[in-house]
Design an enzyme around this catalytic site. Structure first.
Site, PDB file in Angstrom:
ATOM      1  CD  GLU A  52      -4.973  -0.536  -0.694  1.00 44.53           C
ATOM      2  OE1 GLU A  52      -4.994  -1.540   0.036  1.00 44.53           O
ATOM      3  OE2 GLU A  52      -5.127   0.631  -0.273  1.00 44.53           O
TER       4      GLU A  52
ATOM      5  CE  LYS B 158      -3.528  -2.329   2.686  1.00 46.74           C
ATOM      6  NZ  LYS B 158      -4.728  -2.161   3.531  1.00 46.74           N
TER       7      LYS B 158
ATOM      8  CG  ASP C 121      -8.307   1.489  -1.509  1.00 48.23           C
ATOM      9  OD1 ASP C 121      -9.236   0.774  -1.082  1.00 48.23           O
ATOM     10  OD2 ASP C 121      -7.764   2.377  -0.833  1.00 48.23           O
TER      11      ASP C 121
END
Lengths: 285, 285, 285, 285, 285, 285
Positions: free
Chosen positions: F199, F171, F220
């Site tokens: 992500e 992330k 996301d």
């Protein structure tokens, strides 16, 4: 009579821990000296008069040592024994039986000791007041509460609260200035459906506890004469049961029972019961 | 005196289990009724004469309940107390102290009870024979062996083998026909470096054990007169220590000591010691 | 030969932990791809010469994975194998057998590796001195002490003390100034019935240890010639057994044996034994 | 370099179990003979060339024995040492340091042994093929997988799948008749996001595995020449990494690296690594 | 408000198990990619309106991952939040915070979800009948009973019996033919000091339960109109509290409250509460 | 269909903990009031439409309470039920069945709830895009991850990574300044053979992730339209699977599926699934 046994969920880990204490890391090195295949039969025999408790725990010991050992109980928990009575029989490999013997006897002897002492108290009060019951306390051996509380039931006693979590027991000096009335009220509000008992050192406290609607009152530091007066005070007020507590002896228990109390709670049942001497007599298979 | 404590590796899980028994799942519901922030000071006070044991265990209880509670021990394990003596002090949140109190006292009382009974036996034999020592047995409370064996040391006793794994104790009927001589020989071969003790019911067995080179002999089912004769027989042979065992009382222990035995092993130390009554007296902070 | 197995009380938690390591949280995802109902037969086959150990542990793995899998051991712990020898057979669901395989082999291979290395040392010393024995140390793999000590016995070695709790081993620099004489004396007083061994770096220490009455002496940092001299010194004094210790190799072990020592303790048995290559050969059911 | 340590969630229970093995039930009875208050300083010193691993585990041992002992690591996991290098220092009560010593060294020595062997393999392949990496296997010591896998990383290796739950490894004979193609397809459908590796015994299997889209292929039972041919076949098809496995030695590892494989997986890293000899040298405080 | 937390004896093992699930065996491999020394500050922010519960559990997660992470709770268990409210703050190593984040949020979100749903029920009944209380059931998530029961208290509910061991709840068809009267009588005799509740399907049963002296009656399968009639019947008899149970919805809870019942027990509180969406917003330190 | 069950290694300790919560220390005190020997037959009946999961867990509850109770499952995990369908049958002692009932239903109801919600999501996406799959997350109930992940599979979903240890999920803001490219590269180097997912909050990140060679990309905070555009971008680049995540509802899941994503991961499956109402209907034996 089925409530005299502890749940196996309590028995299994106690037995596993006890065997680990006695066998790790190498096992029974004396037993290893003898032949492996010799079978034996043996009998649990009481050497003293008393009351049996702990049969399931002792049986679990043999199961965990050797599932092929067969244990049969002739007398279940709660049964009175005289010296020489055969409590149960064991049949299996000699080596397994000897390896398990001491751990099984430690459990059987201790729990039967608790049951036996409980029975003596229970009979002492029942003789003078059949409605009076013996209760245990939280003064149990660390790790063995479930087993000891079952042994108390096997002895004819009944169980007080099992822990701090399940019931309220208000003592005067414990609540940082909160009055008994306020404490009972708070207990009703925060913990409805929980039994609320109030320990009372004086008649004033007793009156306050009754007025507050305690489910039970516990007389502390009162002698039998004071207890009788307290019982009479309580009976005048309603049906609230009365318990006495605090360094009870067989003599004082009977005196309190005669004074009319409903429950006598006895720490000694679990913290000071001597073992009941039960042995394992080896025969040949 | 540093050998009177159990290792913390034994203490921590016993305390965790004891607190789980007393607090799960909801905690101290009575304690929740009072104020959260009130502090207190308290003192462990002995109500009886005896010997302290279990200080570390009791201290660990407070640590696991609330690390901010301070416990100080004025009297360490092994110290004799008279009624009224202050064993230690506690300072912290009232609620935490009360939540921990019963579990701490259960450990302290039981272990001090073991130490106290041990001391009585130790003094009984020392009076008549300063070289005679009291030993414990494997008749310990399941789960508490490490703690009880430390308490025996605190009382002035010494520890017999801790479990079946660490030493050999040959009993006649346990080896499926193996002779004592063969058993000792097998033990030397299979388990060198392990202490080999032989239980003897008769003088013939005793002679066989000595001839086989046992490290110690244990007299079983002999009275004090027989024990004296056995000791004399053993002394004639060499320096093998002599132990007696089997339903020892304070009286018989002294008699055996007078008979000259080196060790008297007493199951009652751990299976039948009544609690030593130690209380926690609350003061204000 | 029955002392070559560890107690199941030690085996069960080790196996449960090993399976948890290998199967949690989802299980054998490769195995899930194949058919569920296919049965199989398989054979544990040694790929190398060595000594088997760990049969009970490997068997317990299959039991915990699938109680319906049948395992039969043709060769028990302690038996020597040649490449190609069938150690045991397995019969059951293919999927269960594959899921258990690696964990079972990890235990069997490691413990057989310990037994195999022990056997090599045992044979190396026995060749030159049949009375000389190989002993293990406390240098075991964390969590596996009970299993490894059993494997040492399977290999023909004998076990040194299992832990710090069961015997006394005095080393000079460890006691903060206490002399060997004082240490042995203290050990006799505090821990009667425990084996007391003294590690000796010099002949002076050796004499002191013998004079103090040590049960065994351990020669440290002596070469074989010095050891021979030490043995002769000890034999002149009595029957105290002599052990050597410290970075032993197969060669030095034989040299020490030839020098007449009674025990050679070898850390490598448990800290540096390579696996014995045993495989599981799948057949059809 | 931060990935060379195991999570403390794995370390704590391993250390607790190892200390329980060594100290229960009575503790360090030899240590009890000496003075209680003597302090000491000590240094972990390597006696051999190698690579350190297990510092956190060894440190946790001292913490659990005595939180007042201070341990400082001069060389962290993954650092190469020469004989005489000081790995870390310890300062605290002599008695605590000696009680913890063996358990700490057992962990440090074993894990450093794993790291050291890994480093040797890693250097052997890197010399001839810098892109080639050493991987561990599931052939780990029961209970120590997390710690050993971290030690492999400290040694410069990389971790294969940690258990049966996290990745798919298809072997021909394991799936009860399912083809490799069908197995890979099933794996993609049932376990998307999981790495799918296929073990190949032959070039036909290799082609099938590549066609099926395996994420990696593992060559089994191929010599270096065959491996070179296999690598060439795979490179012609795409970028699928190639691993070899099966009784790898330092020599064969280098040969395979030269053949161009990407990974060499070596069971010996964890099942046959000898201890790295690290000692604890006591000084005065 | 201090009764809204679970005992730490329940929290610690739950957190340890949850972290083991998420971190073993290798740890946070993604986190290992970033820098080790970067610090961060972060805030627990609610994304939804609700009631906080689980602060101690979430805090314990950070402690077990890294004792140096500081967690401060601005809003304690039981406090209502609106979207955007900051529940607490975290400060420490970025890597530790990210490793702990999901486990902490899983506990905080689930327990806050339980508290939030409880609050909705509590408000729904309080609006129409301030004396009516919401109670939980034994329909809790396996392993989380202590934590969920605390969350119910945080939400404003009260706890029904925690387990089968602490109170009696008589259901008609469960006692193999025993009448309600006989069951209550047996409960009083066998389990004095325990709360005895009787589940009633009909007015006849209700009358029998009241006559038998039940401490509480539970109306089963009655609609609100029947419940009102039942309440009126009970009030005519005395002060026995009335509970309703069985697939309660927010609407039916209010209707029952209006009907005058004292307690509405709601299984959904613990078996069907959706998570409360609380996030951890990372800032810079 | 065999991958729908959790390993028994996960089930056994969960069941043991759940029974301990419900039965300790005294057992089922209500059950103790009735007769001991009455037998019963009972049926698990679904009251709602849904999907079964947890049969093995519920069966294990009965085994641990009383091995003589026979449980037969008519419908295995993964099978859809309608109200009134009989899932399984139970036959044994009435008292044992009642003691086990609630714990068995808690597991069966919760896990079936997870499976049921998963099925609803799986059907919602399959309807519009048969290639789209539902995945779970790490937002599981503490202690139940293995059981809940199996329930997700029973519901027709597939499992995302089981923990932080087995796969990499990058992330943006989590890596202290490390770029996605650098993170993927580091992951390949440190953790070869691990799945690497990235992500992505933006199309720029998406392009970077694809260029870096991520194994999967997770979108996301993109709506369905953005997701469609992202899918098209990804498909232009190769075959990298696309996942969406973040507060998914049944409606948005279908929209994302229509947008062409491969996976929709849904935290609600495990953190917000309401129980499936399954009851145990008692009959006579």
């Amino acid at each position: 009579m089925s409530d005299v046994h502890p749940p196996m969920q309590a028995v299994r880990p106690v037995v596993a821990a006890a065997l680990a204490e006695d066998l790790l890391p190498i096992g029974d090195i004396t037993g290893s000296l003898g032949p492996e295949t010799v079978m034996c039969a043996a009998r649990f025999v009481s050497r003293q008069p008393g009351v049996v408790a702990g049969a399931r725990s002792a049986g679990e010991v043999f199961s965990q040592v050797d599932p092929d050992v067969e244990v049969r109980w002739l007398l279940d928990d709660g049964i009175a024994v005289r010296p020489g009575d055969v409590v149960g029989t064991v049949r299996g490999r000699l080596r397994s039986v000897l390896t398990a013997e001491r751990t099984a006897l430690n459990l059987l002897g201790h729990l039967s000791g608790v049951a036996t002492l409980t029975r003596r108290y229970a009979e002492a009060v029942a003789e003078v007041n059949p409605g009076c019951r013996i209760r245990d306390t939280r003064k149990t051996t660390p790790g063995l509460r479930a087993l000891e509380k079952a042994a108390v039931r096997a002895g004819g006693g009944v169980n007080h609260r099992a822990n701090l979590s399940e019931a309220v027991l208000v003592k005067d000096n414990h609540l940082g200035g909160l009055s008994v009335t306020a404490a009972v009220e708070a207990a009703r509000r925060q913990w409805p459906g929980r039994h609320v008992e109030v320990e009372c050192d004086s008649f004033d406290q007793l009156k306050e506890a009754l007025a507050a609607g305690a489910d039970m009152v516990m007389l502390d530091n009162m002698d039998a004469a004071q207890a009788a007066e307290a019982v009479s005070l309580v009976r005048g007020h309603g049906t609230t049961p009365v318990e006495v507590s605090g360094r009870i002896t067989l003599e004082s228990a009977a005196a309190y029972a005669r004074a009319g109390v409903d429950f006598v709670s006895v720490g000694a049942l679990t913290h000071s019961a001597p073992v009941l001497d039960i042995g394992l007599d080896l025969g040949t298979s």
